[in-house]
Enzyme design. Structure first.
Site, PDB file in Angstrom:
ATOM      1  N   GLY A  19     -20.347   2.325   1.573  1.00  0.00           N
ATOM      2  CA  GLY A  19     -20.672   0.417   2.478  1.00  0.00           C
ATOM      3  C   GLY A  19     -21.834   0.267   0.669  1.00  0.00           C
ATOM      4  O   GLY A  19     -22.324  -0.498   1.740  1.00  0.00           O
ATOM      5  N   GLU A  39       0.619  -1.143  -0.309  1.00  0.00           N
ATOM      6  CA  GLU A  39       0.116  -0.070   0.495  1.00  0.00           C
ATOM      7  C   GLU A  39       0.985   1.674   0.126  1.00  0.00           C
ATOM      8  O   GLU A  39       1.739   1.247   1.098  1.00  0.00           O
ATOM      9  CB  GLU A  39      -0.618  -0.304   0.804  1.00  0.00           C
ATOM     10  CG  GLU A  39      -1.430   1.376   1.423  1.00  0.00           C
ATOM     11  CD  GLU A  39      -2.323   1.318   0.296  1.00  0.00           C
ATOM     12  OE1 GLU A  39      -3.471   1.487  -0.443  1.00  0.00           O
ATOM     13  OE2 GLU A  39      -1.950   3.214   0.005  1.00  0.00           O
ATOM     14  N   ARG A  53     -26.085  11.934 -13.663  1.00  0.00           N
ATOM     15  CA  ARG A  53     -25.515  12.812 -13.204  1.00  0.00           C
ATOM     16  C   ARG A  53     -24.378  13.558 -14.183  1.00  0.00           C
ATOM     17  O   ARG A  53     -23.896  14.244 -14.479  1.00  0.00           O
ATOM     18  CB  ARG A  53     -24.329  11.825 -12.556  1.00  0.00           C
ATOM     19  CG  ARG A  53     -24.706  11.655 -11.223  1.00  0.00           C
ATOM     20  CD  ARG A  53     -23.527  10.524 -10.765  1.00  0.00           C
ATOM     21  NE  ARG A  53     -23.692   9.983  -9.346  1.00  0.00           N
ATOM     22  CZ  ARG A  53     -22.841   8.849  -8.949  1.00  0.00           C
ATOM     23  NH1 ARG A  53     -22.297   9.008  -9.688  1.00  0.00           N
ATOM     24  NH2 ARG A  53     -23.424   8.953  -7.947  1.00  0.00           N
TER      25      ARG A  53
END
Lengths: 514, 514
Positions: free
Chosen positions: A86, A72, A342
């Site tokens: 989520g 990472e 959008r």
């Protein structure tokens, strides 16, 4: 556009790479030949990235007894995943069945294809539909806690989105991370601040990676990938393969602008700062196919007056867009249906910003109505900075503060209210969302800027999460990819909550196949 | 989509590269390191491709005294250019001035940006606007003959397209070719059947190319680039640089489908057979940025019943679309405004073909009206094959021959005629284009399929026609590109007659700078 001055043209032409003066860290770098390389470490599997896809790949692979290293580059784990809302689309799932919702694989694919303008890659959609339940079970086994009902997100025919109990992507990342860190004794490791720089190749096979440890990502650089020289180089062997799960490039100023020159450099994305294209571009160099890379999804509900996703999107979507209007500051007129899709809204805002860079449109509603659907917490968070939300006593104050012609602005509000009373909006705003604006004020005002939110394109993978090579039209041995770094699943436009499904399913598949 | 069977899903999933079993000619090839290379020949400049851009680059470079080699993989010269219609946009040109047409650079750029959905690269548009007149003069100097008036093409605010006296791209290619072949004594050469395979690199600098001579392009292969093993390898040095002018990829079955999976493998493009992505993909391997590669322009007026561009586009655009209708064979209903913009119509046809592969929509008009605006030559050409145009005595014959429900078809024609009389078409067809269909017949019928026509995306170049590297965000030393292999000028959609401008200007610029 007709009266564009030469100076304005020059401003617009910032796309020209020649305008950049970057120090070229990797100028002579290209994939490293394994011949003569002395590896500093040996692993079975190396995973680039610690988001949904990376953790799913790592856990699945580790379960098979592999020694897995996750790299990472940031100090923080989870990239965009941990700041995600989520929701995870799973078609025909057990929670739907319990609550009487009829769903099917075909319906899910049709929904995705409609949003994706028909250019989605069918075999990838097929795979995430087929393996959605497996992914759900995998997550539950790894400690993710879901709510007992499904949510109905825009563009989906039925409610099929599972939600974590904490309404956040961290509800996935945290338990998966704990599970992975518990594998330390089995020889697995997650290394922070470890930046992938390049592949090590044995012929056309990926056999390792070159990285820098103790990397300090610098969000102040124009291109962290090209300019950042921090860290110490290491060469790592990956005996079974490498999984690229490095995410999208919404915050890569250079690469995103090549794909969509409307994005100004000073516009932040809704993403974490490290969402850049470096790893993706390295894969192109070893022959990986680029797929649909210019489809970038924008949040038209975002504000230039805060960093990242911020609070603005909630205040506008559930507040001023619904109970007020959006206005072009140059002429005081409305320019879009504030509740359109959008893309329509982002295009309308970009049109203004292209014609007049920096002239961000504004959205406003009277203070009594503006945030009435929102919790006090959210409102206070929005008002706290003093920069995001402007408070104006009346329309004249809006006009002077934001440089809008006052008379035109008043006329616009009057006309809007007339439309509300006649139940007919000039931009086709839904009748159910029409309510009069109190012309006397006071008002809450927010400036608007479309922020890059998700990059649909990337690497071509097959149903096994293998990366396909342009040199052979076959898999690149030793290279897998999953998540936002890949392209095709979402086509032209990702439907909300399908990203997590894509990430977990293909992360899992990569782990199974490697 | 709802009732898609598993078998249909599998059919759709042909995008999956795993479905392909290509022999991998270039499996282990990647850019060749100049160290240890023995060059077979040395040139100053090597140009890949003999279309508008390649010839413009070669002539400009040769004029400066360089020994220039043009490589053309096909036996025929001129790629798509020679079958092009020959219109070239030049804003504010002398012919406009003579005929009293007011035009400006800003107006031209605004027109292009509108068509391109605002994602055009401004500095490239700027360059072609600035250098359009120079390009025109360059062409005239090289023997190209233009008409004395400008044509007004769709999407342009004014008439600004120059036309060759022979209404064809060959009007450019032929004289430029003659000029170039006359340079034989100065050491210049054009080599047919010479296929570019890869770059030779000295660090990050392009110093030569690997080619195969006596190449026999094979249009029967799924991917000529990957499967064709013909020819004899040679390695050529390019002392000053290489110009990539290899064109677009409308006929590359593998790569075009990755970008737009709606394109069936058995659908021909309007392009010449050699329009593949091989050279473009090799440039990505040495780090060239991919730009907007998934914007493919389709001709919604084309027919699956003939190869290439064919005669169908004239018969439909100037015939049946105007004097008749287009119908979905599954239900006998109209599904689009037959005169809408290209993208709208192509999307409508693709929707049908995605839902029902092979069920090509049909367009028809009664024989008295259908081709009344066309010359006898064109009509005879269209009817000659016996496959392109179906002749049906009445609507019942159309229904049985093309598998359309007869009653629904009759109802559709009746409804259309009612709309014509009421001057209100249900799909918004322009009132001026409405004329009744003789319900009694007989009819001319043509099947429709959107054919790939132009690929907007490609390599990122700067105003100097230098190819930009993702490794440095700067020019790749020794590599230039021009024409359809580059991306950004046209954005999402190319306006008619701007391609030649793009090709000639950037070909010329490459020649000037190399």
């Amino acid at each position: 556009m007709k009266n564009l001055s030469r100076r304005e043209m020059l401003k617009m032409s910032m796309v020209g790479a020649s305008a950049l003066a970057l120090s070229a860290v990797n100028a002579n770098a290209s994939a490293v030949d394994a011949k003569g390389v002395k590896f500093d470490e040996e692993w079975d599997v190396i995973v680039i990235g610690s988001g949904f896809a990376g953790l799913a790949a790592a856990l699945t692979s580790a379960k098979k007894g592999n020694k897995v290293l996750i790299l990472e580059k940031m100090g923080r784990i989870g990239g965009n995943s941990v700041i995600n809302g989520g929701g995870m689309s799973v078609c025909a799932n057990p929670v739907q069945a319990k609550t009487g919702i009829k769903d099917s694989k075909e319906l899910f694919i049709a929904d995705c294809m409609k949003a994706g303008l028909g250019i989605n890659h069918p075999e990838l959609l097929n795979a995430i539909a087929d393996r959605g339940i497996d992914a759900l079970n995998f997550l539950i086994e790894n400690g993710v806690q879901f709510k007992e009902h499904c949510a109905h997100f825009g563009g989906h025919t039925v409610a099929r989105s599972m939600l974590t109990t904490n309404d956040s992507g961290s509800g996935y990342i945290q338990p998966m991370l704990e599970k992975f860190e518990a594998l330390k004794d089995s020889g697995c490791e997650l290394r922070r601040r470890a930046k992938f720089d390049d592949f090590v190749m044995e012929g056309d096979r990926v056999v390792g990676v070159v990285i820098r440890e103790e990397y300090k990502f610098d969000s102040k650089l124009y291109s962290d990938d090209l300019e950042n020289t921090s860290g110490t180089k290491k060469t790592l062997k990956a005996k079974k393969g490498v999984v690229l799960a490095s995410g999208g490039f919404s915050n890569d100023k250079a690469f995103r602008k090549l794909q969509d020159p409307r994005i100004p450099d000073d516009v932040d994305a809704t993403n974490h700062a490290g969402a850049t294209a470096g790893a993706l571009l390295k894969a192109f160099e070893i022959g990986a196919y680029p797929v649909q890379i210019d489809w970038i999804q924008f949040g038209p509900w975002a504000s230039p007056d805060e960093k990242g996703f911020g609070t603005g999107p909630i205040l506008t979507q559930q507040g001023t867009f619904k109970y007020g209007i959006a206005v072009d500051v140059r002429n005081g007129k409305r320019f879009m249906n504030e509740l359109a899709d959008r893309k329509t809204r982002a295009d309308a805002e970009f049109k203004i910003l292209r014609e007049a860079p920096g002239k961000y449109p504004i959205t406003f509603a009277d203070t009594k109505m503006a945030f009435k659907d929102l919790s006090e917490d959210v409102i206070q968070k929005g008002l706290a900075s003093g920069k995001l939300v402007g408070e104006c006593a009346n329309l004249d104050e809006i006009a002077s503060k934001y440089g809008v012609p006052a008379d035109a602005l008043k006329e616009t509000v009057k006309k809007y209210n007339e439309g509300v009373r006649a139940k007919k909006d000039e931009f086709g705003k839904q009748e159910s969302a029409l309510s009069e604006i109190n012309e006397a004020g006071p008002f809450y005002v927010i400036r608007l800027s479309p922020k890059p939110h998700h990059t649909m394109g990337g690497l071509k993978i097959n149903e096994k999460a293998e990366v396909i090579s342009a040199k052979t039209n076959k898999a690149i041995p030793g290279l897998y990819a999953a998540g936002e770094v890949t392209g095709g699943t979402h086509g032209a436009s990702r439907l909300g909550t399908v990203a997590i499904t894509d990430c977990i399913v293909f992360g899992m598949i990569a782990g199974e196949n490697i």
